[in-house]
Design a protein around this motif. Structure first.
Motif, PDB file in Angstrom:
ATOM      1  N   ARG B 126       6.497  21.093 -16.414  1.00  0.00           N
ATOM      2  CA  ARG B 126       6.920  19.705 -15.913  1.00  0.00           C
ATOM      3  C   ARG B 126       6.040  18.732 -16.506  1.00  0.00           C
ATOM      4  O   ARG B 126       6.456  17.604 -16.822  1.00  0.00           O
ATOM      5  CB  ARG B 126       7.008  19.432 -14.298  1.00  0.00           C
ATOM      6  CG  ARG B 126       8.366  20.386 -13.940  1.00  0.00           C
ATOM      7  CD  ARG B 126       9.013  19.428 -12.896  1.00  0.00           C
ATOM      8  NE  ARG B 126      10.198  19.995 -12.455  1.00  0.00           N
ATOM      9  CZ  ARG B 126      10.590  20.356 -11.127  1.00  0.00           C
ATOM     10  NH1 ARG B 126       9.777  20.189  -9.963  1.00  0.00           N
ATOM     11  NH2 ARG B 126      11.581  20.919 -10.838  1.00  0.00           N
ATOM     12  N   GLY B 129       6.974  17.110 -19.911  1.00  0.00           N
ATOM     13  CA  GLY B 129       8.390  16.600 -19.945  1.00  0.00           C
ATOM     14  C   GLY B 129       9.558  17.416 -20.613  1.00  0.00           C
ATOM     15  O   GLY B 129       9.606  18.747 -20.334  1.00  0.00           O
ATOM     16  N   SER B 130      10.413  16.413 -21.044  1.00  0.00           N
ATOM     17  CA  SER B 130      11.609  17.417 -21.573  1.00  0.00           C
ATOM     18  C   SER B 130      11.350  18.264 -22.473  1.00  0.00           C
ATOM     19  O   SER B 130      10.693  18.367 -23.533  1.00  0.00           O
ATOM     20  CB  SER B 130      12.686  16.499 -21.887  1.00  0.00           C
ATOM     21  OG  SER B 130      13.633  17.177 -22.800  1.00  0.00           O
ATOM     22  N   LEU B 131      11.932  19.701 -22.461  1.00  0.00           N
ATOM     23  CA  LEU B 131      11.703  20.578 -23.421  1.00  0.00           C
ATOM     24  C   LEU B 131      12.907  20.892 -24.203  1.00  0.00           C
ATOM     25  O   LEU B 131      12.783  21.851 -25.094  1.00  0.00           O
ATOM     26  CB  LEU B 131      11.186  22.006 -22.616  1.00  0.00           C
ATOM     27  CG  LEU B 131       9.975  22.098 -21.865  1.00  0.00           C
ATOM     28  CD1 LEU B 131       9.651  23.279 -21.006  1.00  0.00           C
ATOM     29  CD2 LEU B 131       8.719  21.494 -22.684  1.00  0.00           C
ATOM     30  N   LEU B 132      13.982  20.251 -24.001  1.00  0.00           N
ATOM     31  CA  LEU B 132      15.076  20.306 -25.009  1.00  0.00           C
ATOM     32  C   LEU B 132      14.806  20.332 -26.176  1.00  0.00           C
ATOM     33  O   LEU B 132      14.615  19.072 -26.762  1.00  0.00           O
ATOM     34  CB  LEU B 132      16.311  19.493 -24.390  1.00  0.00           C
ATOM     35  CG  LEU B 132      17.482  19.637 -24.762  1.00  0.00           C
ATOM     36  CD1 LEU B 132      18.200  20.932 -24.498  1.00  0.00           C
ATOM     37  CD2 LEU B 132      18.531  18.604 -24.241  1.00  0.00           C
ATOM     38  N   ARG B 134      12.544  21.669 -28.193  1.00  0.00           N
ATOM     39  CA  ARG B 134      11.052  21.689 -28.573  1.00  0.00           C
ATOM     40  C   ARG B 134      10.652  23.062 -28.653  1.00  0.00           C
ATOM     41  O   ARG B 134      11.286  23.771 -27.972  1.00  0.00           O
ATOM     42  CB  ARG B 134      10.376  20.572 -27.458  1.00  0.00           C
ATOM     43  CG  ARG B 134      10.728  19.103 -27.490  1.00  0.00           C
ATOM     44  CD  ARG B 134       9.966  18.544 -26.292  1.00  0.00           C
ATOM     45  NE  ARG B 134       8.907  17.895 -26.976  1.00  0.00           N
ATOM     46  CZ  ARG B 134       7.906  17.406 -25.968  1.00  0.00           C
ATOM     47  NH1 ARG B 134       7.974  17.599 -24.851  1.00  0.00           N
ATOM     48  NH2 ARG B 134       6.849  16.785 -26.682  1.00  0.00           N
ATOM     49  N   ALA B 156      14.801  25.711 -20.055  1.00  0.00           N
ATOM     50  CA  ALA B 156      14.708  24.360 -20.181  1.00  0.00           C
ATOM     51  C   ALA B 156      15.077  23.944 -21.769  1.00  0.00           C
ATOM     52  O   ALA B 156      15.053  22.628 -21.919  1.00  0.00           O
ATOM     53  CB  ALA B 156      13.357  23.832 -19.846  1.00  0.00           C
TER      54      ALA B 156
END
Lengths: 308, 308
Positions: B126, B129-132, B134, B156
């Protein structure tokens, strides 16, 4: 027109040369330059640029041609801004998103000293979040960015500790708002623990300062003037869970920041007497060598400015 | 009742002892324990606690007395939770904010393996942040937290690279969702650059993995099993402006997190077959020595659980 460039023959001495007039993009105003300032970053570039390269980011002057797209201030406005490495020249095209109007009473020299150093300090501190009631340690506090960071942290409600290389370099920092001021060789024992560390020195100074960072603290680095490896003791994290270490670079920050607005904020603080850009050296632009030397050898306790 | 404690005579072998029944606070439910798990953090504590100390954080069992304040699940509910270092016992009082109901079909052993390792992995990710879309590199990927972090990062939307100490330790990581798997001695050249690094190893492994972190990348450390200093090359920041290095510790995170809700999220992923807690060793609680030894010597490729 004339501008400062690296020597066409590959030498090391920067000097005035004839260059073409600026050809502004639609979003750029043309500014007649009155003062520029020298940053350590300019010096770092010197050795890396090809012969005859333009130089300079910090600019203050008067708009002589407004941006074609209608953005930005009208002809005759006094402005300061961040140029695209072509600011050390008699006229320069500045993006209207990277300039701000000068409030009445702000001198050219002060205005030229603000953009790069002020925005670097502002963005470094913004990464630390709210500073209200927190203790902030600024290393390299006697330099151009450091002296502004001390003042901005104080203005944000922090209690500021300032570190510099010598007693001579610490002069004036108490007046700028540093509650504590200490030389590097005094070590961490001379300063109380902090929640925020702003560092540009690296190496042993950083390692020493880091010992003062409390759990959950924030460390923002914007340089590494010692060019030393980052070395912290094995319990760097375990002894202070939640700690965050961040490295920022102004030219990486700018594309996602409202640079012109933020520069306006800084210039209004100068106008109100709440931010002193600490111009410590003023020279004529046609001979930049003393300014470049002074900044390079850390002989300038603040900012070095060249006037046109 | 009986519980595992450090020896009263100051020896090193943990074993069952008679202890008082739990005396719950109003916000605590009493749970009849069915399984617990062993974390590396438990082992770190062993040498630091006085003789006769209680142990254990990860617990799964049945509520035998609901919380007096009306919070939490009723008597008879199957739950897992985080105890207050007294979980390795026949009964334990658990704060209702630090437990979650077990979905049908989740076994005691899987449930007991989730809390500390799962929440550590969840909170580490978390912070990134966003792991989309990445790329995420997980070091120590074969351990209890590592195997969960690989799966959660994949869930994620990340593309995951996993590093572990040996080919043997890498087994199963591809099935858990690692697109790349590599041993430490393969070095950074064997893995493509990443935007996120999750490390618990420190030392040379961390230094090697850090070379793969791109500009603006995020590094989250949740341990330093090598107990080595943090050493990164001089351009650790300049070569990747915007980089952030953060150290987190679960017990520092928990007071500001909805632990029970987050644990519920993890347990529902287990129930749906989207998270396998990778229980690699199951033993009887009355002889915890094989489990403790296995975790301490890194012989367990995943989680070690004790059943009651």
């Amino acid at each position: 027109m004339r501008a400062l460039t690296t020597p066409a023959d590959g030498g090391t001495e920067v000097g005035p040369t004839t260059v073409p007039e600026p050809e502004p993009r639609p979003d750029q105003a043309v500014v007649e330059v009155r003062a520029v300032s020298v940053n350590r970053g300019d010096l770092s570039l010197l050795g890396m640029l090809p012969p005859g390269s333009r130089l300079g980011f910090d600019v203050a002057g008067t708009v002589v041609r407004a941006a074609a797209d209608g953005s930005g201030p009208p002809v005759g406005s006094r402005v300061a801004g961040v140029a695209e490495r072509d600011g050390w020249s008699e006229r320069v095209a500045l993006s209207t998103t990277r300039l701000a109007a000068l409030p009445d009473g702000v001198e050219w020299t002060d205005a030229a000293a603000v953009p790069v150093a002020g925005l670097t300090a502002l963005y470094a501190l913004r990464h630390a979040g709210s500073l209200l009631g927190r203790r902030v340690l600024v290393t390299g506090a006697s330099g151009g960015v450091g002296r502004i960071a001390v003042q901005l942290a104080r203005a944000a409600g922090a209690e500021v500790a300032a570190w510099a290389g010598s007693a001579e370099r610490l002069k004036g920092l108490a007046e700028l708002g540093a509650a504590e001021a200490s030389t590097y060789d005094a070590g961490p024992g001379a300063t109380r623990p902090v929640q925020v560390l702003v560092d540009s020195v690296g190496g042993e100074v950083f390692r020493s300062a880091y010992q003062l960072v409390e759990r959950g603290g924030t460390v923002v680095c914007y340089g590494n003037t010692t060019r030393a490896d980052l070395c912290l003791p094995f319990d760097w994290g375990h002894a202070r869970p939640g700690v965050r270490i961040q490295y920022i670079h102004l030219f990486d920050e700018m594309p996602r920041r409202p640079v012109g607005n933020d520069l306006g904020v800084l210039l209004r603080l100068v106008a109100k007497g709440e931010l002193d850009p600490q111009v410590a050296f003023v020279g004529d632009w046609t001979d930049p060598r003393p300014a470049l030397r002074g900044v390079g050898e850390r002989q300038v306790n603040g900012k070095a400015v060249l006037v046109f």
